[in-house]
Scaffold this motif. Sequence first.
Motif, PDB file in Angstrom:
ATOM      1  N   ILE A 135       0.999  14.306   8.289  1.00  0.00           N
ATOM      2  CA  ILE A 135      -0.406  13.905   8.566  1.00  0.00           C
ATOM      3  C   ILE A 135      -0.134  12.463   6.407  1.00  0.00           C
ATOM      4  O   ILE A 135       0.831  12.463   5.683  1.00  0.00           O
ATOM      5  CB  ILE A 135      -1.531  14.211   7.060  1.00  0.00           C
ATOM      6  N   ILE A 136      -0.314  11.460   7.009  1.00  0.00           N
ATOM      7  CA  ILE A 136       0.093  10.172   5.986  1.00  0.00           C
ATOM      8  C   ILE A 136      -1.339  10.096   5.387  1.00  0.00           C
ATOM      9  O   ILE A 136      -1.664   8.888   6.404  1.00  0.00           O
ATOM     10  CB  ILE A 136       0.161   9.028   6.633  1.00  0.00           C
ATOM     11  N   ARG A 137      -0.927   9.891   3.859  1.00  0.00           N
ATOM     12  CA  ARG A 137      -2.585  10.029   3.471  1.00  0.00           C
ATOM     13  C   ARG A 137      -2.081   8.830   2.454  1.00  0.00           C
ATOM     14  O   ARG A 137      -1.197   8.896   2.062  1.00  0.00           O
ATOM     15  CB  ARG A 137      -2.938  11.059   2.643  1.00  0.00           C
ATOM     16  N   ARG A 138      -3.566   7.559   2.562  1.00  0.00           N
ATOM     17  CA  ARG A 138      -3.163   6.884   1.450  1.00  0.00           C
ATOM     18  C   ARG A 138      -3.061   7.547  -0.315  1.00  0.00           C
ATOM     19  O   ARG A 138      -3.794   7.794  -0.417  1.00  0.00           O
ATOM     20  CB  ARG A 138      -4.426   5.565   1.573  1.00  0.00           C
ATOM     21  N   GLU A 183       6.687  -3.032   6.763  1.00  0.00           N
ATOM     22  CA  GLU A 183       8.286  -2.779   6.436  1.00  0.00           C
ATOM     23  C   GLU A 183       7.724  -2.107   4.974  1.00  0.00           C
ATOM     24  O   GLU A 183       7.040  -1.693   4.283  1.00  0.00           O
ATOM     25  CB  GLU A 183       8.148  -3.679   5.187  1.00  0.00           C
ATOM     26  N   ASP A 184       8.531  -0.803   5.328  1.00  0.00           N
ATOM     27  CA  ASP A 184       8.557   0.071   4.951  1.00  0.00           C
ATOM     28  C   ASP A 184       9.694   0.095   3.431  1.00  0.00           C
ATOM     29  O   ASP A 184      11.045  -1.208   4.438  1.00  0.00           O
ATOM     30  CB  ASP A 184       9.019   1.768   5.303  1.00  0.00           C
ATOM     31  N   PHE A 205       5.776   6.678   0.131  1.00  0.00           N
ATOM     32  CA  PHE A 205       6.555   5.313   0.150  1.00  0.00           C
ATOM     33  C   PHE A 205       5.371   4.602   0.437  1.00  0.00           C
ATOM     34  O   PHE A 205       4.196   5.432   0.302  1.00  0.00           O
ATOM     35  CB  PHE A 205       7.618   5.433   2.034  1.00  0.00           C
ATOM     36  N   THR A 206       5.673   3.392   0.318  1.00  0.00           N
ATOM     37  CA  THR A 206       4.978   2.190  -0.148  1.00  0.00           C
ATOM     38  C   THR A 206       5.388   1.649   1.609  1.00  0.00           C
ATOM     39  O   THR A 206       6.747   0.836   1.880  1.00  0.00           O
ATOM     40  CB  THR A 206       5.538   1.755  -0.942  1.00  0.00           C
ATOM     41  N   LEU A 207       4.401   0.349   2.457  1.00  0.00           N
ATOM     42  CA  LEU A 207       4.705  -0.586   3.158  1.00  0.00           C
ATOM     43  C   LEU A 207       4.375  -1.718   2.618  1.00  0.00           C
ATOM     44  O   LEU A 207       3.701  -1.690   1.537  1.00  0.00           O
ATOM     45  CB  LEU A 207       3.718  -0.374   3.904  1.00  0.00           C
ATOM     46  N   CYS A 214       1.219  -1.224   0.147  1.00  0.00           N
ATOM     47  CA  CYS A 214       0.338  -0.298   0.320  1.00  0.00           C
ATOM     48  C   CYS A 214       0.918   1.074   0.396  1.00  0.00           C
ATOM     49  O   CYS A 214       1.931   1.582   0.946  1.00  0.00           O
ATOM     50  CB  CYS A 214      -0.822  -0.069   0.926  1.00  0.00           C
ATOM     51  N   SER A 215       0.730   1.681  -1.376  1.00  0.00           N
ATOM     52  CA  SER A 215       1.284   3.630  -1.055  1.00  0.00           C
ATOM     53  C   SER A 215       0.500   4.855  -0.331  1.00  0.00           C
ATOM     54  O   SER A 215      -0.605   4.944  -0.212  1.00  0.00           O
ATOM     55  CB  SER A 215       1.692   3.628  -2.670  1.00  0.00           C
ATOM     56  N   TYR A 216       1.571   5.498   0.519  1.00  0.00           N
ATOM     57  CA  TYR A 216       1.020   6.140   1.456  1.00  0.00           C
ATOM     58  C   TYR A 216       1.823   8.027   0.721  1.00  0.00           C
ATOM     59  O   TYR A 216       3.410   7.517   0.032  1.00  0.00           O
ATOM     60  CB  TYR A 216       1.269   6.752   2.860  1.00  0.00           C
ATOM     61  N   GLU A 217       0.986   9.202   0.491  1.00  0.00           N
ATOM     62  CA  GLU A 217       2.431  10.003   0.340  1.00  0.00           C
ATOM     63  C   GLU A 217       2.044  10.883   1.700  1.00  0.00           C
ATOM     64  O   GLU A 217       0.816  10.974   2.399  1.00  0.00           O
ATOM     65  CB  GLU A 217       1.058  10.761  -0.138  1.00  0.00           C
ATOM     66  N   VAL A 218       2.849  11.649   2.346  1.00  0.00           N
ATOM     67  CA  VAL A 218       2.910  12.840   3.750  1.00  0.00           C
ATOM     68  C   VAL A 218       3.047  13.981   3.603  1.00  0.00           C
ATOM     69  O   VAL A 218       3.606  14.320   1.850  1.00  0.00           O
ATOM     70  CB  VAL A 218       5.205  12.379   3.536  1.00  0.00           C
TER      71      VAL A 218
END
Length: 697
Positions: A692-695, A569-570, A553-555, A539-543
Amino acid sequence: MAVKKANQTFEILKPYISSVISSYAEVLFIESKKVGLLLLIASFINPNVALSGLLGVLFALFFAALIRMDPDYLESGFYIYNPLLVGMSIGFLFKLTFMSLFLIAVASVLTFLITIILHTLFSIYLIPILSFPFAIVSSIVYLSTLNYSNLFVETLYSHSFLLNSGLNIPVWCEAYFKSLGTILFMPNIWAGIFIFLLIVLHSRIMAIMTIAGFYFGVFVHSQLSGSYIQSLLNPYAFNYILVAVALGSIFLIPGIRSYLLALLGVSISVLLVDATAIFWTLYKIPVFTLPFNITVISFLFVLRLVRFREFAYVIKKTPENSLSYFLLSLFRFKSNEKSIFLPFSGKWSVYQAFDDVWTHQGKWKYAYDFVIRDKDGKTYKNEGLRLDDYYAFKKPVLSPVSGYVVEAADDFPDQPIGEVDNINNWGNYLILSTPSGVYVEISHLAKDSLKVKKGDFVEAGQIIGLCGNSGYSPEPHIHIQVQENMYLGSKTIPFNFVAYLKKDEVCFYQRPLKGDEISSFAADKSLDTRFSFVLESRCSYEVFKDEKKIDEFTLRVAMDRFSGRFFFEDPEKNKLFFAKEYGIFYFYDYTGKDRSYLKKFFMAIPRIALIGKERVKWEDFLTPRIVYEGFKKDFLMFLASICSKPFLYKGVWEKNGDDIKGTINIGNRQISVLTVIDKTHGFDTIKVENLIIRRKK
């Protein structure tokens, strides 16, 4: 083809190379290949000692390969650092020649054998062998060389060049650094300074303990001997450092008690150093680390025997990490107490609690009685003259643990209201035993109601019988207790319940009070599905910070192949471990760098009761290691070792199971956090203050 062959060769040699490097760091209780490599390089301050130590490691590894020992056992360096020290000890006395080379080969193999033997014996009691094999074999080698006059004549090695550092510093400071260097047979100020810097970078608590151990040991010795300078220049004072580090930061969780025990251990090692030195000097044998080993192993054996709470059953990479893990386990999961689940579904009331006024007295005081009450507070309908009038009668009783039925009976009659059985006090009962040694007794069950029998394995939450009124029971109720052993009526011990709902609050690992109405809860099916993570899913997120995008980044969802634990894991290989069970999703451990967005997930939602009902709230705890970074984190973790008080987290469900609003209370300051659950799977948004960490859509 050549590249492929080279890669295959590297893969074969990889665990052996890793073992060589790691063994250097293991001497200082550090698990780091970087530190090990730096120490290996630094050891060449004294080339003869460095080569001898390296050869000791290689001879031990050659023997391990000869007997076809699994290389995976060697990779950590645990089995190899003792042969390393033996090689160094020989190199410290003799030049590298054919004769000394032969001596290193034989001694390193002997050390390797003794290491495996002692580890096998000591592991029964979960006690580390430390450098005991090195102390034994080095003493044997030095003793045996008294008969090898040819060895002394031709290969005696002088290392006086190490003693001149060129630095003009106070003797009290010089002595400390020389003692640090002596741990790796480098009694040199520069070597000591280098080792100290490595320790400081690795762990501030460890660094403090090296200083405290050395100077406290010198103080004790000077008070006994009358000479401060003589105490400072004692060549075996490095034992004080090792004892303080081992007891104050590695094998015991850092804290007031551990620090006091470490200083007491240092005091004992002072006596052992002097006593051993007098005896060993007769045979011209150095003391080595024998006082350190005797002191620490004795302490750990006794502390393990008495189940010392701060014993480090789980040792992390640094003392700070071990402390954080310990505090999280202690405050979040009550690791020092027995924990069981509720033995019922629905809403029940506490009729008797611990040490209550009726039957919960003496050795049976740690027990609970539960009944069902109506809105008027009554436990029965009609006149309450018949068993069927009581709301609890014949209601299902659930297993509070997963384990085996070790004792059971259900042939006693249910007593009519107003009568009790004074002979068979417990009535129909069931005693369960878990693999971890928890014994649970449930009593006063209904006649012929047991759904299981002796020897059966039951899962927590499984129906095991029905509530009754057998034995010494004034009315139908569930009696439950945790006890010392499997025998009926054994002495009870304190325990808590893993989770229950009290009004609009979820209570984790707590004890309800008399009169409390509590209920079990089941996970909302939609939420349970959304928190079921599939291995290798991503799952990818924007900060964003102050509404401006700063990173993405992607988890990845992964599983530890040895423990079976799941984690996020990042890209930088930081890991956030999680679990989901019995309607609860929680994070319980983090490994990795200080700066990681994974820590924000931990901060925002350390634990979730998967109920999803608006206004349902709960509390949790966090440590400075999770909340802060850098020097502030280190300083607060050291304070945490003294006051042992984590930060309080408060969470509450909002908007019918989509948003969780929380606060982290740090003294007079509050950190606001917010978690938005994704409509389909996992986390949509994590907010910690202005970050904010948003999907990513």
